[in-house]
Design an enzyme around this catalytic site. Structure first.
Site, mmCIF file in Angstrom:
data_model
loop_
_atom_site.group_PDB
_atom_site.id
_atom_site.type_symbol
_atom_site.label_atom_id
_atom_site.label_comp_id
_atom_site.label_asym_id
_atom_site.label_seq_id
_atom_site.Cartn_x
_atom_site.Cartn_y
_atom_site.Cartn_z
ATOM 1 N N GLY B 253 1.166 -1.356 0.056
ATOM 2 C CA GLY B 253 -0.177 -0.330 -0.386
ATOM 3 C C GLY B 253 0.527 1.429 -0.088
ATOM 4 N NE ARG B 627 5.481 -10.635 23.767
ATOM 5 C CZ ARG B 627 5.161 -11.931 24.596
ATOM 6 N NH1 ARG B 627 4.706 -11.108 25.395
ATOM 7 N NH2 ARG B 627 5.270 -13.076 24.602
ATOM 8 C CD GLU B 704 3.916 4.590 8.643
ATOM 9 O OE1 GLU B 704 3.374 5.108 7.922
ATOM 10 O OE2 GLU B 704 3.685 4.566 10.221
#
Lengths: 331, 743
Positions: B253, B627, B704
């Site tokens: 995407g 985590r 990101e």
């Protein structure tokens, strides 16, 4: 729809006749033509498939001449053991172009005749004298980073994108053709291409229907060293910003012969005999190499985005000439 | 039986990480994608693979000017072309361009066929084949009344809109940066620029639309289905219940599929008009104008320091472009807000309004381009002080959020620096540029810090424990190549004590519970939490049936153990599924704690001394992103992000023709992204520190984060290699060449 007739002749003379019909185009690998057809830039009314003409062989004649079939795939030509041994710059040039998948289907003649990558030519809309003669050139004062600094005119500053053709030009290749009337033609590769002048839509000196059947290479001077160096924006799958194909023979510490061809600089693979003559008889030196670069670039014209090609080719040429003439290195 | 939803709002930090109750041993492991075999054998149907009987094909008609009025459209030749079913150019719901910042794609005002950017949708040709539609599209003749537009940001830097409407972050000014800059002994004031970037997803933007009665079904390639459904309903004047959106597989995407493109609406209109399912796929060249891009940026960085290198003030003031009237303003300083110390702070985003296609969210909005500037500036300043770039950053590492004063939820950035430096061999770096040579190549090392804001979005999921002893996970979440199918299966398996092959995951269908969707790196935290919460309800019910408390219940391999009683889950089902819904919502912890993921990026590059060509030799990063759910997919996302960093720094540039407002570099031959040969050994490591304040899973976004700082690590390495500092990205060889010595 752009409907077209499709034929797949079994022999070259039938193909050459079919290819001389109005709106006919030859197709081999189709890696460029099919793209251009999808974009509506090429609109052939007849496609003549040359893949059944038995022109895919790579043969060594008894006189030492290499005869490359027009339909030989780029991958096969680059991998040919004889080519790798005797024309290493040709292998290297081919392997520096496109991707493995494209090279597997792209043909020798198709590679020579591929069209420019100018984005304004490709967009199908911007004024482009190559696409629609007389409309003007959008690249001259547009985004012209990949465009020509030599041999261009205000009518067209597009570059020829082939790597293979640069190596073949330095190696003095001859293009063998079959004309529609059955005659065989022989054209020095340098004469295959036309400079744009004010008719950039006419790119080659091939006559209507003239079919490239082979490319021939004479044996290189013995002991000559070869190089193909391509400068590009990423490590693979990018067209040359600048490329240098060179073959130099040394004798007694001096340059005995030199052939140099350049990619990314001009509307055709570029060779300048003056540059070569300037080098012959010289001992290798930075001054001699600088003089050769000065000679090459005396008429160079940058247009903004592409002006960096002037120092870039100067530096690349000097480095290549060093590699070609350095003492003690293997021939 | 179905239980009431287990809904948690993150108003309080989790007492413990919800996954810690599991003993199945699935979470954190390197687990291969469960849908991988479908993808590698071509059985995963992406949008353009959707096969519907009787489908017709649409080709989007696009404008060939940037600004003006359409006087006339002649469609006669196209309508009579072979195979053409319809040419639609005057439908009242005709959309124009991408949706970034818009709730609906309806033209406003609808009765004026205005064009306000190049390549905008002006209609659609529908035909029996894609080829027939494309060919007929070329027969449409459009007569324009063209006006001069504004296409070049650099020409309009004096004419900016301050605090533009629709900005994602407000202007922030604390203290007086001008005064601090005037009085500080060491200052840096440099403007960096980045170009427009395309999202450049590999999978085509494709849609197949079909109507059943008055409802429309949309198979498309989208990241956020809940949002897309609302946009589609609004754009088509339909009730939400009449729209079903399906996107079971999405091939990347990168932000470009967060909105809804005009081709989606056009497919629906075309299907309605022709009574056939209609498939529309944008060509790569059409995506340049029909899919939003990331805006270009001009970033002024100001940093004032005392004599020892302590930052006294920091300014990150940007000007970005955006189409007139559109609201997504690239939040350039997002990653700078809380990154380093400094009392005086100035962060502003201003906009230049242009008549070019709409800008929107692309791969780490803000941080990706902001970090190119900030982290280059930090490198420049460290050198000014003769300090190691890591030491300089550590000196300015804040203990709490330097802007808001709130505590960090977790921030292990210093550990990332240290572990990264050790693993990378940072101590072998020669701090003097241009001194390390490998043949013709000048070799250098660089580093940069990484940060990415951590987000949580409302997300719903349903989990059913089924009579066959397996479990079904359902949510309208998308898997855009990130591994969502797999991590949700891992979470459900861990919670319910089931092997991964007993978990079925259904995604990408708005008939399923609405999720966060994929974007902003919030997908795993949001959708994963909802799945875990649904499982919690099932566990409570199982415990009730065994007459124990949930804490006493241990679930593993389909067997429930409590005290000294064991029972198979199937036996506990008592002849009926147990289904439960989980809901996660963001809450007060998002404000009480400063939440971000962090990392340290390292790169070694070679710069060719002759040509200025740059080749990255290796990259390494250590990330702190809470985590880790799946070691394999986490690494996969991290290195993917890092590779985009190479891309921002060296390759990508969407060039606008300053005369016409059209993008010039429209295909992947001219719009360069790194190919395999450009990507060397890339290593990513994680410092696992679960974040209880972020969400019940303790995870943070990864994809990101990998973008942030990666590009600056590369360009800082270029400086170290050859002493050339380029502040105008991408750092192509022509910009380096001028700074190199003679051959």
């Amino acid at each position: 729809m752009n409907l077209f007739e499709y034929s797949r002749p079994e022999d070259p003379s039938t193909a050459a006749k079919a290819g001389s019909a109005d709106g006919a185009s030859y197709i081999a690998g189709g890696t460029n033509l099919v793209d251009l057809m999808k974009l509506g830039i090429a609109r052939p009314t007849r496609l003549v498939d040359v893949n059944r003409l038995d022109l895919a062989k790579i043969e060594w004649r008894s006189d030492g001449v290499l005869r490359i079939g027009a339909a030989a795939r780029n991958s096969n030509l680059a991998a040919d053991p004889g080519v790798r041994a005797r024309f290493p710059m040709l292998s290297r040039a081919i392997l520096s172009g496109a991707s493995g998948q494209i090279r597997n289907v792209a043909s020798t003649a198709g590679n020579l005749l591929q069209r420019t990558r100018c984005p304004y030519f490709y967009d199908g809309v911007s004024p482009c004298n190559k696409r629609e003669p007389g409309k003007g050139c959008s690249a001259t004062d547009g985004f012209n980073r990949i465009h020509a600094i030599l041999g261009a005119t205000d009518a067209c500053i597009a570059t020829h994108p082939s790597d293979m053709a640069v190596a073949l030009l330095a190696l003095g290749a001859t293009v063998v053709t079959l004309k529609a009337d059955g005659q065989t033609g022989r054209i020095a590769l340098d004469d295959l291409y036309r400079l744009p002048g004010d008719t950039p839509n006419i790119e080659t000196n091939l006559k209507s229907g003239e079919l490239i059947t082979h490319v021939e290479l004479a044996a290189p001077p013995s002991g000559a060293r070869q190089i193909y160096r391509k400068v590009r924006d990423r490590a693979s799958f990018a067209f040359a910003l600048v490329s240098v194909g060179g073959i130099v023979a040394m004798e007694n510490g001096r340059i005995a012969s030199a052939a140099l061809a350049f990619g990314g600089l001009a509307p055709k693979p570029w060779r300048d005999p003056e540059v070569e003559q300037l080098l012959v008889g010289q001992a290798p030196s930075t001054e001699a190499f600088e003089a050769a670069a000065d000679c090459l670039l005396k008429d160079a014209k940058g247009r903004g985005d592409n002006s960096f090609k002037i120092p870039l080719v100067r530096r690349t040429l000097i480095a290549c000439l060093r590699d070609l003439t350095i003492d003690g290195a293997e021939a | 039986m179905t239980k009431t939803p287990n809904s948690v709002t993150m108003d309080e930090s989790a007492e413990r990480i919800i996954l810690d109750r599991g003993v199945q041993g699935l979470v954190g492991k390197s687990v291969a994608r469960i849908e991988g075999p479908l993808k590698t054998s071509g059985r995963a149907d992406y949008a353009n693979d959707t096969k519907l009987d009787g489908a017709a094909y649409g080709f989007v008609l696009t404008s060939e000017i940037s600004l003006g009025r359409i006087k006339a459209i002649d469609v006669a030749a196209a309508r009579s072309a072979a195979g053409v079913l319809a040419v639609i150019v005057d439908h009242p719901l005709l959309p124009s361009d991408g949706s970034a910042g818009n709730a609906s794609l309806k033209r406003v005002p609808r009765d004026l066929p205005e064009v306000d950017s190049y390549g905008q949708a002006i209609g659609i040709v529908v035909a029996e084949s894609f080829e027939a539609a494309r060919s007929a599209a070329r027969l449409v003749r459009v007569d324009y009344d063209e006006r001069e537009g504004r296409y070049d940001t650099t020409r309009h830097l004096e004419d900016v809109e301050h605090e533009p409407k629709g900005g994602l972050i407000p202007d922030i000014k604390r203290g007086d940066i001008d005064a601090v800059m005037a009085s500080a002994p060491v200052t840096l004031d440099i403007t960096y620029t980045t170009p427009h970037y395309f999202p450049a997803a590999m999978e085509p933007h494709a849609t197949v639309a079909t109507w059943t009665g008055d409802g429309v079904e949309i198979h498309s390639s989208l990241q956020l289905l809940k949002t897309a459904r609302a946009m589609i309903a609004a754009s088509l004047d339909l009730d939400l219940s009449k729209v079903r959106v399906l996107a079971p597989y999405v091939g990347g995407g990168f932000g470009g599929k967060t909105g809804t493109g005009p081709e989606v609406i056009l497919a629906a209109i075309a299907s309605k008009e022709t009574g056939r399912p209609v498939k529309v796929a944008l060509t790569r060249r059409q995506t340049a104008h029909l899919v939003h891009h990331r805006a270009d940026t001009h970033q002024r960085i100001r940093i004032a320091c005392d004599d020892e290198g302590h930052i006294l003030g920091i300014g990150h003031n940007s000007i970005v472009s955006q189409k007139a009237g559109r609201s997504f303003i690239e939040p350039v300083s997002l990653g700078t807000l809380a990154m380093y110390k400094g009392e005086a702070r100035s962060f502003t985003q201003s906009a230049v309004r242009l008549n070019i296609p709409v800008a929107g969210a692309v791969r780490a909005p803000g941080e990706a381009v902001g970090s190119l500037a900030l982290e280059t500036a930090m490198d420049e300043l460290a050198e000014r002080f003769g300090m190691d770039p890591i030491a300089f950053r550590k000196l300015n590492e804040p203990e709490k959020d330097p802007l808001r004063g709130s505590p960090f939820s977790t921030r292990r950035l210093v550990d990332c620096y240290d572990e990264g430096a050790r693993r990378f061999g940072w101590d072998r770096r020669n701090p003097t540029p241009g001194e390390v040579r490998d043949g013709e190549w000048l070799v250098g090392m660089g580093m940069a810090a990484a940060t990415r804001i951590n987000l949580l979005q409302e997300s719903h999921a349903r989990v059913s424990l089924r009579l066959d002893g397996g479990a079904l996970v359902e949510t309208d979440m998308t898997d855009i190549g990130t591994g969502t199918y797999t991590i949700l299966a891992q979470i459900a398996g861990e919670m319910l004590g089931l092997p991964i092959d007993r978990i079925e995951v259904r995604l990408g269908d708005t008939n399923l519970p609405p999720s966060s969707g994929s974007g902003g790196s919030f997908g795993a935290a949001s959708s994963g939490s909802s799945v875990a919460l649904a499982c919690e309800t099932i566990i409570a019910e199982l415990a009730r049936r065994m007459d124990v408390s949930p804490d006493q219940l241990v679930l593993k391999d389909g067997v429930a153990t409590a005290r000294n009683v064991q029972s198979s889950l199937v036996d506990l089902l008592d002849g009926d599924d147990i289904a439960a819904e989980g809901v996660i919502k963001p809450g007060k912890t998002a404000r009480a704690y400063s939440q971000a993921a962090h990392g340290a990026q390292f790169a070694e590059v070679g710069v060719n001394a002759v040509t200025g060509e740059v080749r990255v030799r290796r990259m390494l990063a250590v990330f702190d992103c809470g985590r880790i759910l799946n070691a394999r997919t986490a690494r996969n996302q991290a290195i993917g992000g890092m590779i985009w960093g190479i891309s921002y720094a060296l390759h990508e540039e969407a060039v606008v023709d300053k005369r016409t407002g059209a993008f010039v570099t429209r295909d992947l031959a001219e719009y360069h992204v790194p190919v395999s040969a450009d990507v060397p050994a890339v290593e990513a490591y994680f410092i696992e520190d679960p974040d209880r304040h972020a969400n019940p899973l303790g995870v943070k976004g990864i994809g990101e984060l990998g973008n942030a700082g990666a590009g600056a690590a590369v360009t800082n390495a270029i400086y170290n290699a050859c002493g050339v500092r380029v502040r105008d990205f991408p750092m192509t060889l022509d910009k380096i060449l001028a700074g190199l010595g003679p051959v």
